[in-house]
Design a protein around this motif. Structure first.
Motif, PDB file in Angstrom:
ATOM      1  N   LEU A 121       1.145 -11.058  -6.072  1.00  0.00           N
ATOM      2  CA  LEU A 121       1.883 -11.571  -4.924  1.00  0.00           C
ATOM      3  C   LEU A 121       1.693 -10.608  -3.753  1.00  0.00           C
ATOM      4  CD1 LEU A 121       3.978 -13.564  -3.726  1.00  0.00           C
ATOM      5  CD2 LEU A 121       5.751 -12.052  -4.657  1.00  0.00           C
ATOM      6  N   PHE A 122       1.144 -11.100  -2.650  1.00  0.00           N
ATOM      7  CA  PHE A 122       0.959 -10.329  -1.425  1.00  0.00           C
ATOM      8  C   PHE A 122       1.841 -10.949  -0.359  1.00  0.00           C
ATOM      9  CE2 PHE A 122      -2.904  -9.766  -3.824  1.00  0.00           C
ATOM     10  CZ  PHE A 122      -3.261  -8.444  -3.605  1.00  0.00           C
ATOM     11  N   GLU A 123       2.772 -10.177   0.186  1.00  0.00           N
ATOM     12  CA  GLU A 123       3.672 -10.683   1.212  1.00  0.00           C
ATOM     13  C   GLU A 123       3.637  -9.757   2.427  1.00  0.00           C
ATOM     14  OE1 GLU A 123       7.434 -12.793  -0.740  1.00  0.00           O
ATOM     15  OE2 GLU A 123       7.287 -10.652  -1.228  1.00  0.00           O
ATOM     16  N   THR A 124       3.314 -10.306   3.585  1.00  0.00           N
ATOM     17  CA  THR A 124       3.347  -9.520   4.814  1.00  0.00           C
ATOM     18  C   THR A 124       4.799  -9.391   5.247  1.00  0.00           C
ATOM     19  OG1 THR A 124       1.138 -10.235   5.462  1.00  0.00           O
ATOM     20  CG2 THR A 124       2.577  -9.414   7.214  1.00  0.00           C
ATOM     21  N   LEU A 125       5.262  -8.157   5.365  1.00  0.00           N
ATOM     22  CA  LEU A 125       6.638  -7.889   5.781  1.00  0.00           C
ATOM     23  C   LEU A 125       6.737  -7.736   7.292  1.00  0.00           C
ATOM     24  CD1 LEU A 125       7.577  -5.264   3.038  1.00  0.00           C
ATOM     25  CD2 LEU A 125       7.986  -7.743   3.016  1.00  0.00           C
ATOM     26  N   GLU A 126       5.707  -7.149   7.876  1.00  0.00           N
ATOM     27  CA  GLU A 126       5.679  -6.926   9.325  1.00  0.00           C
ATOM     28  C   GLU A 126       4.237  -6.780   9.752  1.00  0.00           C
ATOM     29  OE1 GLU A 126       7.543  -7.110  12.708  1.00  0.00           O
ATOM     30  OE2 GLU A 126       8.787  -6.893  10.933  1.00  0.00           O
ATOM     31  N   GLN A 127       3.924  -7.291  10.937  1.00  0.00           N
ATOM     32  CA  GLN A 127       2.569  -7.176  11.448  1.00  0.00           C
ATOM     33  C   GLN A 127       2.627  -7.068  12.969  1.00  0.00           C
ATOM     34  OE1 GLN A 127      -0.114 -10.022   9.840  1.00  0.00           O
ATOM     35  NE2 GLN A 127      -1.826  -9.334  11.064  1.00  0.00           N
ATOM     36  N   THR A 128       1.876  -6.125  13.504  1.00  0.00           N
ATOM     37  CA  THR A 128       1.806  -5.952  14.949  1.00  0.00           C
ATOM     38  C   THR A 128       0.502  -5.243  15.284  1.00  0.00           C
ATOM     39  OG1 THR A 128       2.877  -5.032  16.899  1.00  0.00           O
ATOM     40  CG2 THR A 128       3.147  -3.810  14.872  1.00  0.00           C
ATOM     41  N   GLY A 129      -0.169  -5.691  16.316  1.00  0.00           N
ATOM     42  CA  GLY A 129      -1.432  -5.051  16.694  1.00  0.00           C
ATOM     43  C   GLY A 129      -2.358  -4.938  15.497  1.00  0.00           C
ATOM     44  N   GLY A 130      -2.842  -3.728  15.226  1.00  0.00           N
ATOM     45  CA  GLY A 130      -3.734  -3.525  14.096  1.00  0.00           C
ATOM     46  C   GLY A 130      -3.034  -3.120  12.823  1.00  0.00           C
ATOM     47  N   PHE A 131      -1.694  -3.152  12.805  1.00  0.00           N
ATOM     48  CA  PHE A 131      -0.938  -2.700  11.639  1.00  0.00           C
ATOM     49  C   PHE A 131      -0.373  -3.886  10.867  1.00  0.00           C
ATOM     50  CE2 PHE A 131      -1.057   0.782  14.519  1.00  0.00           C
ATOM     51  CZ  PHE A 131      -1.106   1.914  13.737  1.00  0.00           C
ATOM     52  N   ARG A 132      -0.451  -3.796   9.514  1.00  0.00           N
ATOM     53  CA  ARG A 132       0.152  -4.813   8.653  1.00  0.00           C
ATOM     54  C   ARG A 132       0.846  -4.105   7.498  1.00  0.00           C
ATOM     55  NH1 ARG A 132      -4.017  -7.047   6.602  1.00  0.00           N
ATOM     56  NH2 ARG A 132      -3.751  -6.645   4.395  1.00  0.00           N
ATOM     57  N   LEU A 133       2.113  -4.383   7.324  1.00  0.00           N
ATOM     58  CA  LEU A 133       2.900  -3.828   6.222  1.00  0.00           C
ATOM     59  C   LEU A 133       3.115  -4.934   5.207  1.00  0.00           C
ATOM     60  CD1 LEU A 133       4.572  -1.422   5.113  1.00  0.00           C
ATOM     61  CD2 LEU A 133       6.535  -2.411   6.343  1.00  0.00           C
ATOM     62  N   GLU A 134       2.790  -4.664   3.946  1.00  0.00           N
ATOM     63  CA  GLU A 134       2.952  -5.705   2.941  1.00  0.00           C
ATOM     64  C   GLU A 134       3.552  -5.167   1.650  1.00  0.00           C
ATOM     65  OE1 GLU A 134      -0.813  -7.589   2.134  1.00  0.00           O
ATOM     66  OE2 GLU A 134      -1.682  -5.776   1.320  1.00  0.00           O
ATOM     67  N   ARG A 135       4.227  -6.087   0.962  1.00  0.00           N
ATOM     68  CA  ARG A 135       4.707  -5.815  -0.397  1.00  0.00           C
ATOM     69  C   ARG A 135       3.733  -6.509  -1.334  1.00  0.00           C
ATOM     70  NH1 ARG A 135       9.885  -8.437  -3.519  1.00  0.00           N
ATOM     71  NH2 ARG A 135       8.678 -10.308  -3.131  1.00  0.00           N
ATOM     72  N   ILE A 136       3.344  -5.788  -2.367  1.00  0.00           N
ATOM     73  CA  ILE A 136       2.458  -6.348  -3.385  1.00  0.00           C
ATOM     74  C   ILE A 136       3.189  -6.249  -4.719  1.00  0.00           C
ATOM     75  CG2 ILE A 136       0.202  -6.196  -4.516  1.00  0.00           C
ATOM     76  CD1 ILE A 136      -0.710  -4.554  -1.997  1.00  0.00           C
ATOM     77  N   VAL A 137       3.199  -7.328  -5.473  1.00  0.00           N
ATOM     78  CA  VAL A 137       3.794  -7.324  -6.808  1.00  0.00           C
ATOM     79  C   VAL A 137       2.697  -7.677  -7.799  1.00  0.00           C
ATOM     80  CG1 VAL A 137       5.581  -8.266  -8.314  1.00  0.00           C
ATOM     81  CG2 VAL A 137       6.027  -8.038  -5.851  1.00  0.00           C
ATOM     82  N   SER A 138       2.492  -6.793  -8.782  1.00  0.00           N
ATOM     83  CA  SER A 138       1.462  -6.972  -9.810  1.00  0.00           C
ATOM     84  C   SER A 138       2.149  -6.929 -11.172  1.00  0.00           C
ATOM     85  CB  SER A 138       0.432  -5.838  -9.749  1.00  0.00           C
ATOM     86  OG  SER A 138      -0.042  -5.634  -8.448  1.00  0.00           O
ATOM     87  N   ARG A 139       1.922  -7.926 -11.975  1.00  0.00           N
ATOM     88  CA  ARG A 139       2.494  -7.965 -13.325  1.00  0.00           C
ATOM     89  C   ARG A 139       1.356  -8.134 -14.324  1.00  0.00           C
ATOM     90  NH1 ARG A 139       6.373 -12.394 -13.395  1.00  0.00           N
ATOM     91  NH2 ARG A 139       7.793 -10.988 -12.311  1.00  0.00           N
ATOM     92  N   GLY A 140       0.771  -6.985 -14.691  1.00  0.00           N
ATOM     93  CA  GLY A 140      -0.363  -7.029 -15.608  1.00  0.00           C
ATOM     94  C   GLY A 140      -1.655  -7.444 -14.932  1.00  0.00           C
ATOM     95  N   HIS A 141      -1.659  -7.524 -13.622  1.00  0.00           N
ATOM     96  CA  HIS A 141      -2.859  -7.948 -12.897  1.00  0.00           C
ATOM     97  C   HIS A 141      -3.820  -6.782 -12.707  1.00  0.00           C
ATOM     98  CE1 HIS A 141       0.262 -10.883 -11.629  1.00  0.00           C
ATOM     99  NE2 HIS A 141      -0.734 -11.716 -11.879  1.00  0.00           N
ATOM    100  N   LYS A 142      -5.081  -7.136 -12.563  1.00  0.00           N
ATOM    101  CA  LYS A 142      -6.103  -6.146 -12.271  1.00  0.00           C
ATOM    102  C   LYS A 142      -7.194  -6.816 -11.456  1.00  0.00           C
ATOM    103  CE  LYS A 142      -8.646  -6.764 -16.572  1.00  0.00           C
ATOM    104  NZ  LYS A 142      -9.211  -6.089 -17.732  1.00  0.00           N
ATOM    105  N   THR A 143      -8.035  -5.996 -10.831  1.00  0.00           N
ATOM    106  CA  THR A 143      -9.157  -6.513 -10.062  1.00  0.00           C
ATOM    107  C   THR A 143     -10.179  -7.118 -11.023  1.00  0.00           C
ATOM    108  OG1 THR A 143      -8.800  -4.706  -8.493  1.00  0.00           O
ATOM    109  CG2 THR A 143     -10.884  -5.895  -8.324  1.00  0.00           C
ATOM    110  N   PRO A 144     -10.700  -8.303 -10.719  1.00  0.00           N
ATOM    111  CA  PRO A 144     -11.699  -8.907 -11.609  1.00  0.00           C
ATOM    112  C   PRO A 144     -12.890  -7.979 -11.835  1.00  0.00           C
ATOM    113  CG  PRO A 144     -10.970 -10.496  -9.966  1.00  0.00           C
ATOM    114  CD  PRO A 144     -10.376  -9.167  -9.579  1.00  0.00           C
ATOM    115  N   GLU A 145     -13.455  -8.029 -13.031  1.00  0.00           N
ATOM    116  CA  GLU A 145     -14.607  -7.200 -13.395  1.00  0.00           C
ATOM    117  C   GLU A 145     -15.714  -7.338 -12.356  1.00  0.00           C
ATOM    118  OE1 GLU A 145     -15.258  -4.895 -15.766  1.00  0.00           O
ATOM    119  OE2 GLU A 145     -13.143  -5.110 -16.273  1.00  0.00           O
ATOM    120  N   GLY A 146     -16.302  -6.205 -11.998  1.00  0.00           N
ATOM    121  CA  GLY A 146     -17.420  -6.195 -11.063  1.00  0.00           C
ATOM    122  C   GLY A 146     -17.031  -6.241  -9.601  1.00  0.00           C
ATOM    123  N   LEU A 147     -15.753  -6.469  -9.290  1.00  0.00           N
ATOM    124  CA  LEU A 147     -15.303  -6.552  -7.895  1.00  0.00           C
ATOM    125  C   LEU A 147     -14.723  -5.217  -7.451  1.00  0.00           C
ATOM    126  CD1 LEU A 147     -14.718  -8.365  -5.385  1.00  0.00           C
ATOM    127  CD2 LEU A 147     -12.464  -8.759  -6.371  1.00  0.00           C
TER     128      LEU A 147
END
Length: 119
Positions: A19-45
Motif C-alpha cells: 500500500l502506497f499512500e501520498t500523505l503530502e506533496q508539494t513542488g518536488g517533494f512527496r511524503l508517503e506511507r508505505i505498508v508492506s505485509r510480507g511483500h518484496k520486490t519481484p525477482e530481477g527487479l
C-alpha cells in the motif's frame, strides 16, 4: 485547517499488494506511507529512482538490498536511511506480524553550494 491522521490507522485487513499512500506533496517533494505485509520486490527487479529518498521504518522489520553491497541490510523500527538518486535497491523481505510501516520522503537531489572535500 490543519490536516491530521494516524500512520497506523486505516491499514486494510487484506493487503494483496503493498500500500502506497501520498500523505503530502508539494513542488518536488512527496511524503508517503508505505505498508508492506510480507511483500518484496519481484525477482530481477531493482528500483532505480531519479530522485533521492529518505525512508524510515516505523513498525515491523525488513531486509533491503542495494546492488552495490554484498549483503542485505536488516531494518528494525526506528532505522532510517537516505537513498541517493539512481542507487539501485530492492526489498528482499518484510514482516507480516506486525506488518512493515514505512515513512518515505522523495525529493530532488540537493544542489551543492560548497565544494566536496576531495575537490
Amino acid at each position: 485547517m490543519p490536516k491530521s491522521d494516524n500512520l497506523y490507522s486505516t491499514i486494510p485487513a487484506a493487503l494483496p499488494e503493498e500500500l502506497f499512500e501520498t500523505l503530502e506533496q508539494t513542488g518536488g517533494f512527496r511524503l508517503e506511507r508505505i505498508v508492506s505485509r510480507g511483500h518484496k520486490t519481484p525477482e530481477g527487479l531493482w528500483y532505480d529512482q531519479p530522485q533521492a529518498e529518505w525512508v524510515a521504518l516505523l513498525q515491523g522489520e525488513a531486509l533491503l538490498r542495494f546492488e552495490q553491497e554484498p549483503e542485505s541490510r536488516r531494518l528494525v523500527p526506528g532505522d532510517w536511511l537516505c537513498i541517493p538518486p539512481h542507487c539501485r535497491h530492492r526489498v528482499e523481505w518484510t514482516s507480516t506480524r506486525p506488518e512493515a510501516v514505512w515513512l518515505a520522503l522523495h525529493y530532488p537531489e540537493p544542489v551543492r553550494t560548497e565544494p566536496l572535500e576531495s575537490e
